[in-house]
Design a protein around this motif. Sequence first.
Motif, PDB file in Angstrom:
ATOM      1  N   SER A 133      -6.313  23.145  36.146  1.00  0.00           N
ATOM      2  CA  SER A 133      -6.832  24.306  35.415  1.00  0.00           C
ATOM      3  C   SER A 133      -5.818  25.440  35.375  1.00  0.00           C
ATOM      4  O   SER A 133      -5.588  26.054  34.328  1.00  0.00           O
ATOM      5  N   SER A 134      -5.191  25.715  36.512  1.00  0.00           N
ATOM      6  CA  SER A 134      -4.183  26.785  36.570  1.00  0.00           C
ATOM      7  C   SER A 134      -2.986  26.450  35.686  1.00  0.00           C
ATOM      8  O   SER A 134      -2.482  27.304  34.944  1.00  0.00           O
ATOM      9  N   ILE A 149     -12.825  19.164  25.280  1.00  0.00           N
ATOM     10  CA  ILE A 149     -13.930  19.652  26.115  1.00  0.00           C
ATOM     11  C   ILE A 149     -15.138  18.731  25.945  1.00  0.00           C
ATOM     12  O   ILE A 149     -15.781  18.317  26.913  1.00  0.00           O
ATOM     13  N   PHE A 150     -15.426  18.390  24.692  1.00  0.00           N
ATOM     14  CA  PHE A 150     -16.615  17.587  24.394  1.00  0.00           C
ATOM     15  C   PHE A 150     -16.362  16.091  24.609  1.00  0.00           C
ATOM     16  O   PHE A 150     -17.184  15.404  25.220  1.00  0.00           O
ATOM     17  N   SER A 151     -15.220  15.601  24.128  1.00  0.00           N
ATOM     18  CA  SER A 151     -14.952  14.168  24.253  1.00  0.00           C
ATOM     19  C   SER A 151     -14.764  13.764  25.710  1.00  0.00           C
ATOM     20  O   SER A 151     -15.272  12.728  26.152  1.00  0.00           O
ATOM     21  N   MET A 178      -8.585  21.094  32.173  1.00  0.00           N
ATOM     22  CA  MET A 178      -7.447  21.478  31.340  1.00  0.00           C
ATOM     23  C   MET A 178      -7.915  21.948  29.974  1.00  0.00           C
ATOM     24  O   MET A 178      -7.461  22.963  29.459  1.00  0.00           O
ATOM     25  N   ALA A 179      -8.859  21.201  29.389  1.00  0.00           N
ATOM     26  CA  ALA A 179      -9.352  21.536  28.060  1.00  0.00           C
ATOM     27  C   ALA A 179     -10.070  22.890  28.056  1.00  0.00           C
ATOM     28  O   ALA A 179      -9.891  23.700  27.139  1.00  0.00           O
ATOM     29  N   LEU A 180     -10.870  23.147  29.055  1.00  0.00           N
ATOM     30  CA  LEU A 180     -11.597  24.414  29.144  1.00  0.00           C
ATOM     31  C   LEU A 180     -10.641  25.596  29.280  1.00  0.00           C
ATOM     32  O   LEU A 180     -10.713  26.570  28.517  1.00  0.00           O
ATOM     33  N   ALA A 181      -9.745  25.504  30.260  1.00  0.00           N
ATOM     34  CA  ALA A 181      -8.808  26.607  30.503  1.00  0.00           C
ATOM     35  C   ALA A 181      -7.870  26.797  29.314  1.00  0.00           C
ATOM     36  O   ALA A 181      -7.585  27.932  28.900  1.00  0.00           O
ATOM     37  N   GLY A 182      -7.385  25.699  28.758  1.00  0.00           N
ATOM     38  CA  GLY A 182      -6.462  25.785  27.626  1.00  0.00           C
ATOM     39  C   GLY A 182      -7.106  26.371  26.389  1.00  0.00           C
ATOM     40  O   GLY A 182      -6.512  27.212  25.700  1.00  0.00           O
TER      41      GLY A 182
END
Length: 267
Positions: free
Chosen positions: A89-90, A60-62, A191-195
């Motif tokens: 995202s899904s 998320i940050f990187s 992807m990082a946010l949803a995961g």
Amino acid sequence: MILLLLICGCIVGSTTVLFGFGGGFFIVPLLYALLTTGIDSRTGDAAMHIAVATSTCVMIFSASMATSRQHRAGMIDWCLVRPLIGYISSGAVLGAIFAISLQGIWVKWIFISYLIITLLDSFFRPGFMTQVADSARPVSEGVTAITGTTIGIVAAFLGVGGSVMTVPLMRRRGAKMAQATAMANPLSLPMALAGTITYIVMASNDTSEFGRGFAGYVDIQACILLVAGSWLGQKLSSPLIGHIPDRFYAKCYLGLLVFVLLVMLVI
């Protein structure tokens, strides 16, 4: 351990901004090795899940920092990126759910298998080592839906970001390596946010025994140290953006994949 995580974070920052890796190829093997050699059996048994979830959170940050730097450098074609974001995202939610439902050893070997397939495809199928067109071509709506969902599932399942799929995809659509790796970062972010949300919410009851240092399967202390190192690594590597020869760039990308494959086979 603190110094090791900071150094790894620095490497992650460099590979994120230059190769779009998101860091998973380094974070997952490192955390897996640290957790499985420790004395805490509770976290040791869930080592692969913790490694994947923490890697996803770090992204998320990187990925956010790298996207900002690549955007300022003019390396991101947002017309190619935007259509994939929703599907990724899904797919990421599905990928995280699948990973939680499997034993860690299965996640590890699927991780290794995916690396091997990616390397063979990049070496032997035309279009990766050499740029096949003068500029990146748009992707059809059907291909966008299928590809985006698949990228999200695989990336969140393995905690590796979308680079391993989006870079070959954009490369074969005619993008230069610098552009292909740059576009991997904004695609890794959804992807990082949803995961990460899925790894925290879906696993909160199962991981309550880990203690305050965890949010679901996410190791908070390790995440903070890796993010700090990532910021430094990106700052040091930013001057190289857009200045690496294309074919050499492609070889370096594959070389990093080979290195991580060897590490995962050993640990």
